[in-house]
Scaffold this active site. Structure first.
Site: not given
Length: 325
Positions: A113, A251, A281
């Site tokens: 990530c 993020h 995500n």
């Protein structure tokens, strides 16, 4: 040494949209359950005929067009991804082939990530060292390929997409921070990066076939308590006070993480990226994709200071303040 700056951005998502109601027909969940816990409403999911490198190439082509550059102008391609199933050719090599580039250096970077902010730092350092002059930096992931679509705690989080940045040498961005209250001196400010190796298993992509899993509560506690002071140090290294930031692009993990972390950083005047609501995500794609959308909508002025801060898998993190292209 010369400095570097981000001169253009681009993003791409597959056409198929999976809503919370769609997921409720697949697993024991509901729109209310998902929205209240993670803040996500929709996510884009690519099909089997849309590999990671195709998503990456689309985003890269858009960034190149926005920069007014040809593929042959690029001498370094970095692709941050953790969902490349094949080992070789790498995603960066495949992107270079798809875009008919000349002979760029090609490297994949897997920091999950926080992959894009790591890759952006590598591009900046490479240009500062004189080993490249123009880089295409891409974050691209197909999280849908590694999702366990029977696990309602994780499958509701994930989406597919890609975001790209063109980074070029810039002698005017060579030296340290500007005065407090003014845009960051370097086009790409100093990176602050690190990890918590002993907690690396809190986010996993393991097995055959690989599947995503995480210790959600551990990640939440770490992100909301440990990351804000680190993000403030990123601003300090760039010579920018948090209240002077024009935007914060974290993020896009979970709205319940993004909002408290942004608040604790103290970026009281900043636009906070919340692309997670529409995209889920998307791992390494999340930061460049969210930033590209903010710029496309005109929500950040050119030259304004923007905090980019990635975190997640390996319990790693990396952040820098950049000037908005």
């Amino acid at each position: 040494m010369t400095g570097s700056r981000v001169v253009a951005l681009g993003h791409y998502q597959p056409a198929k949209v999976l809503t919370n109601d769609d997921l409720a027909a697949m697993v024991d969940t509901s729109d209310e359950w998902i929205t209240s816990r993670v803040g996500i409403k929709t996510r884009h999911v690519g099909g089997p005929d849309e590999p990671v490198d195709e998503l990456a190439a689309h985003a890269g082509a858009k960034a190149l067009a926005a920069a007014g550059l040809q593929p042959s102008d690029i001498d370094l391609v970095l692709v941050a991804t953790s969902t490349a199933i094949d080992r070789s050719p790498s995603m960066s090599a495949r992107v270079a082939a798809r875009l008919s580039m000349g002979s760029p250096a090609v490297m994949d970077i897997n920091v999950v990530c926080s992959g894009f902010t790591h890759a952006l730092a590598v591009a900046d350092h490479t240009i500062r060292a004189g080993a490249a002059t123009r880089a295409l930096v891409i974050g691209a992931d197909k999280m849908g390929d590694i999702a366990d679509w029977t696990d309602r705690t994780t499958c509701v989080l994930l989406g597919d997409g890609a975001g790209a940045a063109v980074v070029t040498a810039d002698p005017s961005a060579s030296d340290g921070p500007s005065a407090p209250g003014t845009p960051v001196g370097p086009g790409i400010g100093p990176v602050l990066w690190g990890s918590v190796p002993e907690m690396g298993n809190a986010v996993r992509i393991e097995g055959t076939p690989p599947r995503f899993a995480q210790e959600g509560q551990s990640v939440y506690r770490w992100a909301t308590t440990q990351l804000p002071p680190i993000a403030r140090k990123v601003c300090e290294k760039a010579g920018v006070a948090p209240e002077d930031l024009a935007a914060v692009v974290l993020h896009q993990a979970n709205l319940r993480i993004i909002e408290p972390v942004a608040r604790k950083i103290g970026a009281v005047n900043a636009v906070i990226a919340r692309d997670v609501v529409d995209s889920g995500n998307t791992s390494a794609a999340s930061i460049p994709m969210a930033l590209s959308k903010l710029v496309e909508r005109g929500e950040i002025a050119s030259g304004a200071p923007v905090l980019l801060f990635g975190f997640g898998g390996n319990l790693s993190y990396a952040g820098q303040v950049i000037r908005c292209p």
